[in-house]
Enzyme design. Structure first.
Site, short mmCIF file in Angstrom:
data_model
loop_
_atom_site.label_atom_id
_atom_site.label_comp_id
_atom_site.label_asym_id
_atom_site.label_seq_id
_atom_site.Cartn_x
_atom_site.Cartn_y
_atom_site.Cartn_z
N SER A 55 0.80 -1.23 0.00
CA SER A 55 0.00 0.00 0.00
C SER A 55 0.83 1.27 0.00
O SER A 55 0.30 2.36 -0.23
CB SER A 55 -0.94 0.01 1.22
OG SER A 55 -0.20 0.18 2.42
N LYS A 115 0.86 4.66 7.01
CA LYS A 115 0.28 5.47 5.93
C LYS A 115 0.92 6.86 6.01
O LYS A 115 1.59 7.21 6.98
CB LYS A 115 -1.23 5.61 6.06
CG LYS A 115 -2.01 4.30 6.14
CD LYS A 115 -2.03 3.54 4.83
CE LYS A 115 -2.83 2.24 4.95
NZ LYS A 115 -2.73 1.41 3.72
#
Length: 298
Positions: A55, A115
């Site tokens: 990701s 993230k």
């Protein structure tokens, strides 16, 4: 006077200090001090984490082992091994900066996630055709060629966004995104992917009041105002990241992330492996290493 008499009258030679013998107690005390030092280091200075997904391509890869600085955002029970609640709240609390790569706990499962911080409290975030709209202004997004990612045991190629080259390389389109502060970084964008079904974390899909499946288009996300004490997080692999654009469900999206779930700021890649190593074959630990990534900054 005889030599024997002289020897009797002379001062006795000083006794030599005998070396102290190692005891079980002293060894255990050494081990205890070592354990305490390691716990302090991991709790308050740096701690290792691993990247289990794609990701954050192209900047972080599946199989990267990184170190995260623990002090930038303050300390909570999440900073401590076992998450022992020695105090309430967060000590020396501070918010991240936009663009930080942050480690935090998933709001439902408590698993470690990584993230990039895009929105701070009070910001309005949206996406339009794959472009992030921050407080009404689109973030500059410039084409930056291609990211060539070597395929391996832990790195596949998404056929809906990547192209296999020579059977060993997955080639993705990459762009440079720039924040208002001037900080920039590379992102991967597959292009228009359309609306997706929203997983419910239990093997099914979220439905609306009429029983119809809910769909979310990550490239076209309606504006949301980030509440006080929360953050809007996004993965750099924009079309392969379950982040704040998706509702928090087990093994899925994270929604708006509470700042109290922050653990640390990703700092440097400590080790990286392509996933081909086998524990019982020690030489594969070295052949599987991605030497070019070890020590790289984040």
């Amino acid at each position: 006077m005889t030599e024997q008499a002289l020897n009797r009258n002379s001062s006795p030679a000083p006794a030599k200090d005998e070396p102290k013998k190692e005891t079980l107690g002293s060894f255990l005390w050494f081990v205890a001090k070592l354990v305490i030092a390691v716990l302090i280091f991991r709790s308050f200075i740096f701690s290792p984490f691993t990247i289990p997904s794609e990701s954050m391509l192209p900047n972080l890869r599946n199989g990267d082992y990184l170190v995260a600085a623990k002090w930038p955002y303050g300390y909570s029970r999440l900073s401590l091994p076992g998450e022992v609640a020695l105090w309430e709240g967060r000590l020396f609390a501070d918010l991240p900066e936009r663009g930080d790569v942050a480690i935090f706990k998933h709001p439902v499962t408590g698993a470690d996630y990584v993230k990039r911080v895009i929105g701070l409290p009070g910001d309005t975030i949206a996406t339009r055709d794959g472009v992030v709209i921050l407080n009404g202004e689109p973030l500059p997004k410039e084409a930056a060629g291609y990211a060539d990612i070597p395929m391996s045991a832990n790195t596949s190629c998404r056929r809906d966004g990547g192209i296999v080259v020579d059977g060993t390389i997955c080639r993705y389109r990459q762009f440079r995104e720039t924040l208002p502060s001037g900080k920039s970084y590379m992102i991967v964008d597959f292009g228009p992917v359309g609306a997706r079904l929203l997983a419910d974390g239990a093997g099914g899909f979220v439905t609306n009041s009429r029983g119809q499946p809910v769909r979310i288009d990550p490239d076209n996300f309606d504006p949301v105002i980030v509440p006080e004490g929360q953050l809007f997080m996004m993965g750099d692999n924009r079309d392969n990241s379950l982040d704040s654009r998706f509702a928090p469900v087990p093994d899925g999206g994270v929604g708006l992330v509470d700042a109290d779930l922050l653990v640390g700021r990703a700092s440097r890649v400590l080790w990286s492996t392509d996933g081909s190593a086998q524990w019982l074959l020690p030489w594969t630990w070295f052949t599987a290493a991605r030497w070019d990534r070890i020590g790289s900054d984040i």
